[in-house]
Design an enzyme around this catalytic site. Structure first.
Site, PDB file in Angstrom:
ATOM      1  N   LEU A   1      32.240 -22.971  40.060  1.00 36.98           N
ATOM      2  CA  LEU A   1      32.974 -23.219  38.830  1.00 36.98           C
ATOM      3  C   LEU A   1      32.655 -22.114  37.817  1.00 36.98           C
ATOM      4  O   LEU A   1      31.495 -21.912  37.464  1.00 36.98           O
ATOM      5  CB  LEU A   1      32.626 -24.587  38.252  1.00 36.98           C
ATOM      6  CG  LEU A   1      33.438 -25.780  38.794  1.00 36.98           C
ATOM      7  CD1 LEU A   1      33.271 -25.915  40.308  1.00 36.98           C
ATOM      8  CD2 LEU A   1      33.041 -27.076  38.109  1.00 36.98           C
TER       9      LEU A   1
ATOM     10  N   ARG B   1      30.232 -18.992  23.421  1.00 35.15           N
ATOM     11  CA  ARG B   1      28.931 -18.779  22.774  1.00 35.15           C
ATOM     12  C   ARG B   1      28.336 -17.419  23.110  1.00 35.15           C
ATOM     13  O   ARG B   1      27.445 -16.935  22.408  1.00 35.15           O
ATOM     14  CB  ARG B   1      27.961 -19.894  23.184  1.00 35.15           C
ATOM     15  CG  ARG B   1      28.291 -21.241  22.562  1.00 35.15           C
ATOM     16  CD  ARG B   1      27.467 -22.352  23.161  1.00 35.15           C
ATOM     17  NE  ARG B   1      26.038 -22.105  23.037  1.00 35.15           N
ATOM     18  CZ  ARG B   1      25.112 -22.797  23.691  1.00 35.15           C
ATOM     19  NH1 ARG B   1      25.471 -23.765  24.534  1.00 35.15           N
ATOM     20  NH2 ARG B   1      23.839 -22.526  23.523  1.00 35.15           N
TER      21      ARG B   1
ATOM     22  N   LYS C   1      31.461 -14.455  31.154  1.00 36.51           N
ATOM     23  CA  LYS C   1      30.078 -14.934  31.052  1.00 36.51           C
ATOM     24  C   LYS C   1      29.291 -14.727  32.333  1.00 36.51           C
ATOM     25  O   LYS C   1      28.153 -14.245  32.316  1.00 36.51           O
ATOM     26  CB  LYS C   1      30.067 -16.424  30.673  1.00 36.51           C
ATOM     27  CG  LYS C   1      28.669 -17.026  30.622  1.00 36.51           C
ATOM     28  CD  LYS C   1      28.665 -18.424  30.031  1.00 36.51           C
ATOM     29  CE  LYS C   1      29.332 -19.429  30.921  1.00 36.51           C
ATOM     30  NZ  LYS C   1      29.111 -20.816  30.442  1.00 36.51           N
TER      31      LYS C   1
ATOM     32  N   GLU D   1      27.738 -39.484  32.028  1.00 38.70           N
ATOM     33  CA  GLU D   1      27.592 -38.361  31.105  1.00 38.70           C
ATOM     34  C   GLU D   1      26.858 -38.833  29.849  1.00 38.70           C
ATOM     35  O   GLU D   1      26.955 -40.002  29.439  1.00 38.70           O
ATOM     36  CB  GLU D   1      28.974 -37.798  30.728  1.00 38.70           C
ATOM     37  CG  GLU D   1      29.719 -37.154  31.882  1.00 38.70           C
ATOM     38  CD  GLU D   1      29.122 -35.839  32.309  1.00 38.70           C
ATOM     39  OE1 GLU D   1      28.132 -35.385  31.693  1.00 38.70           O
ATOM     40  OE2 GLU D   1      29.628 -35.253  33.282  1.00 38.70           O
TER      41      GLU D   1
ATOM     42  N   ASN E   1      21.376 -34.829  35.783  1.00 41.19           N
ATOM     43  CA  ASN E   1      22.347 -34.261  36.716  1.00 41.19           C
ATOM     44  C   ASN E   1      22.468 -32.755  36.488  1.00 41.19           C
ATOM     45  O   ASN E   1      22.804 -32.311  35.395  1.00 41.19           O
ATOM     46  CB  ASN E   1      23.699 -34.936  36.501  1.00 41.19           C
ATOM     47  CG  ASN E   1      24.807 -34.291  37.315  1.00 41.19           C
ATOM     48  OD1 ASN E   1      24.572 -33.731  38.389  1.00 41.19           O
ATOM     49  ND2 ASN E   1      26.028 -34.377  36.806  1.00 41.19           N
TER      50      ASN E   1
ATOM     51  N   ASN F   1      23.881  22.983  36.480  1.00 40.45           N
ATOM     52  CA  ASN F   1      24.655  22.496  37.616  1.00 40.45           C
ATOM     53  C   ASN F   1      26.122  22.217  37.309  1.00 40.45           C
ATOM     54  O   ASN F   1      26.901  21.941  38.210  1.00 40.45           O
ATOM     55  CB  ASN F   1      24.011  21.228  38.187  1.00 40.45           C
ATOM     56  CG  ASN F   1      23.890  20.126  37.135  1.00 40.45           C
ATOM     57  OD1 ASN F   1      23.704  20.400  35.960  1.00 40.45           O
ATOM     58  ND2 ASN F   1      23.960  18.880  37.566  1.00 40.45           N
TER      59      ASN F   1
ATOM     60  N   ALA G   1       9.139  34.065  34.179  1.00 38.67           N
ATOM     61  CA  ALA G   1       9.401  33.205  33.028  1.00 38.67           C
ATOM     62  C   ALA G   1      10.504  33.793  32.158  1.00 38.67           C
ATOM     63  O   ALA G   1      10.617  35.003  31.975  1.00 38.67           O
ATOM     64  CB  ALA G   1       8.122  33.035  32.217  1.00 38.67           C
TER      65      ALA G   1
ATOM     66  N   ARG H   1      15.389  39.647  32.017  1.00 35.01           N
ATOM     67  CA  ARG H   1      15.092  39.583  30.591  1.00 35.01           C
ATOM     68  C   ARG H   1      15.659  40.823  29.902  1.00 35.01           C
ATOM     69  O   ARG H   1      15.766  41.885  30.513  1.00 35.01           O
ATOM     70  CB  ARG H   1      13.580  39.578  30.335  1.00 35.01           C
ATOM     71  CG  ARG H   1      12.798  38.428  30.912  1.00 35.01           C
ATOM     72  CD  ARG H   1      11.328  38.587  30.561  1.00 35.01           C
ATOM     73  NE  ARG H   1      10.479  37.661  31.296  1.00 35.01           N
ATOM     74  CZ  ARG H   1       9.229  37.936  31.654  1.00 35.01           C
ATOM     75  NH1 ARG H   1       8.698  39.117  31.363  1.00 35.01           N
ATOM     76  NH2 ARG H   1       8.518  37.033  32.294  1.00 35.01           N
TER      77      ARG H   1
END
Length: 459
Positions: A17, A24, A31, A164, A179, A379, A416, A433
């Site tokens: 169900l 809420r 939900k 209920e 229940n 990349n 580097a 460089r």
């Protein structure tokens, strides 16, 4: 509650169900698709039900049914409840989808995601007990019964009546057996009982629980089994309850990890995903987050404030602190990823290291290679992703930009500060460089001129 035998010979269908609007939650997302531990709550429930190998799955939907159809694909039939006239009316909508089915029907709720497979099996087993109950109901005894419906039952588990909360007397409300809403019914009985359900109650709705009362009036026994874990039948109707469910799940998962031989330095700060796999003698420091798809082998150390998702870590790996491993990250044995390093769709070979401030995306890094601080694999060209391949034992100097597609050979050195755009051969040094320009005394003359100018400026 005793665990049932794992043998399931009678065909099984499940009806879930999920037609409520979930107002809420205050969300555009259905939900039951809100995630717990990175997995939609509906998927948690279906994974447990899958252990019983159901032949048919029916999800009762209303609001947001398009989202459910997209999420489920062909795994389940969507039956629409519109208008929504109660839980009994909801289950009636599964009649067409279950046409020709002869077996057991397990009725579940999409916002009650943590029902255990052994509980489902126990319900089915009770349905086939010698006394042949028409309906089996899953009950529980919460510390605070709140406004749950009540199950009035005999000592042997036979149900005298179900009611209920809104329709119950004060005496009935004093009963603590509640229940959960979950039921097991033979398909041959289900829709005949539902056809007899009326809506003469305070809500004007067709209650599913009334099939128990109808069967009882027809001198057919109905039975309750009681879960020993209140958490497994806790419903989720709000963001607060979602957070509470996440907290309960994480608490149990942390305890399981430690029982399996994982050290969690500050357990309450570590967050796992539903499918996180951890080996033995793994150490996880504080504030580590696991997204889905992470597998961690033995003797791995994950330092604080790291985030891992879709990553595979082999034995002896060290990660972080402050590292981010994204989907496709593979760290081979004894590889190391340090602070502020991000890895995406990249393999670090055995013993390879990237210790500081580095981005490695779409890359293959050979065994024993060293990636210096500030290095990035460039990349993406704005349209396509390209791969960088770095050979075994290569040394990449700090602050290097490796512009893919690119291959750097074994034992090569990239100096580097280099921006490398062409392949580097095995054993080669690549230095890219600009020439350093030296002007003796220039800085002194500059400072003197600027100080004089500043002194002459009107205040």
């Amino acid at each position: 509650m005793t665990s049932a035998s794992p043998t399931q010979t009678t065909p099984l269908a499940i009806v879930v169900l999920a037609a409520g609007k979930g107002t809420r939650m205050k969300s555009d997302l259905h939900k039951v698709l809100h995630p717990i531990a990175g997995r939609p709550m509906l998927e948690h429930l279906l994974a447990s039900a899958a252990e019983l190998a159901p032949e048919r799955q029916v999800v009762i939907a209303g609001h947001g049914r398009e989202q459910l159809a997209t999420a489920l694909g062909t795994r389940a039939t969507i039956a629409v409840q519109d208008p929504q006239l109660g839980t009994g009316h909801a289950v009636q909508q599964a009649e067409e989808a279950l046409s020709g089915f002869d077996g057991d029907v397990l009725i579940l709720y999409g916002d009650v995601p943590f029902v255990r497979p052994q509980t489902m099996r126990a319900m089915i087993e009770r349905l086939h007990a010698p006394d042949g109950p028409a309906v089996v109901v899953l009950g529980f005894e919460p510390q605070d019964p709140l406004q749950y419906g009540r199950i009035l039952a005999h000592d042997d588990g036979r149900i005298a009546m179900m009611v209920e909360y809104k329709d119950a007397t004060d005496e009935q409300r004093a009963c603590r057996l509640c229940n959960s809403g979950l039921m097991a019914v033979k398909s041959a009985d289900l829709f005949g009982l539902l056809a007899k359900v009326g809506n003469e109650n305070t809500q004007g709705e067709y209650y599913l629980v009334d099939i128990v009362n109808i069967a009882t009036l027809e001198d057919r026994a109905c039975a309750v089994i009681v879960t020993d874990d209140e958490d497994e039948v806790a419903g989720i109707n709000s963001r607060g309850e979602l957070a509470e469910a996440e907290g309960r799940w994480q608490h149990k998962r942390r305890a399981q990890a430690m029982a399996d031989g994982v050290t969690l330095v500050a357990p309450e700060t570590v967050f796992f995903a539903w499918d996180t796999r951890l080996g033995r003698d793994v150490t996880v420091e504080p504030n580590v987050v696991f997204g889905p798809g992470v597998t961690v082998a033995d003797k791995v150390v994950i330092h604080a404030f790291s985030h891992l998702e879709g990553a595979t870590l082999e034995s002896g790996v060290e990660v972080g602190p402050y590292a981010r491993l994204r989907p496709g990250a593979v760290l081979k044995a004894n590889a190391k990823v340090g602070n502020f390093v991000e890895v995406k769709k990249a393999v670090l070979g055995e013993g390879a290291k990237a210790n500081h401030l580095t981005y490695l995306g779409d890359a293959v890094i050979g065994a024993g290679a060293n990636i210096g601080a500030g290095t990035i694999t460039c990349n993406y060209d704005g349209y396509f992703k390209h791969q960088t391949v770095i050979g075994d034992r290569a040394f990449i100097g700090s602050n290097s930009a490796l512009v893919a597609p690119l291959r750097i050979g074994a034992d090569a050195i990239v100096a580097a500060g280099s921006a490398v755009t062409r392949d580097v051969a095995d054993g080669e040094l690549r230095l890219v460089r600009g020439e350093q320009l030296v002007k003796p005394g220039w800085a002194d003359r500059f400072h003197d001129a600027m100080k004089k100018k500043k002194a002459e400026k009107p205040r």
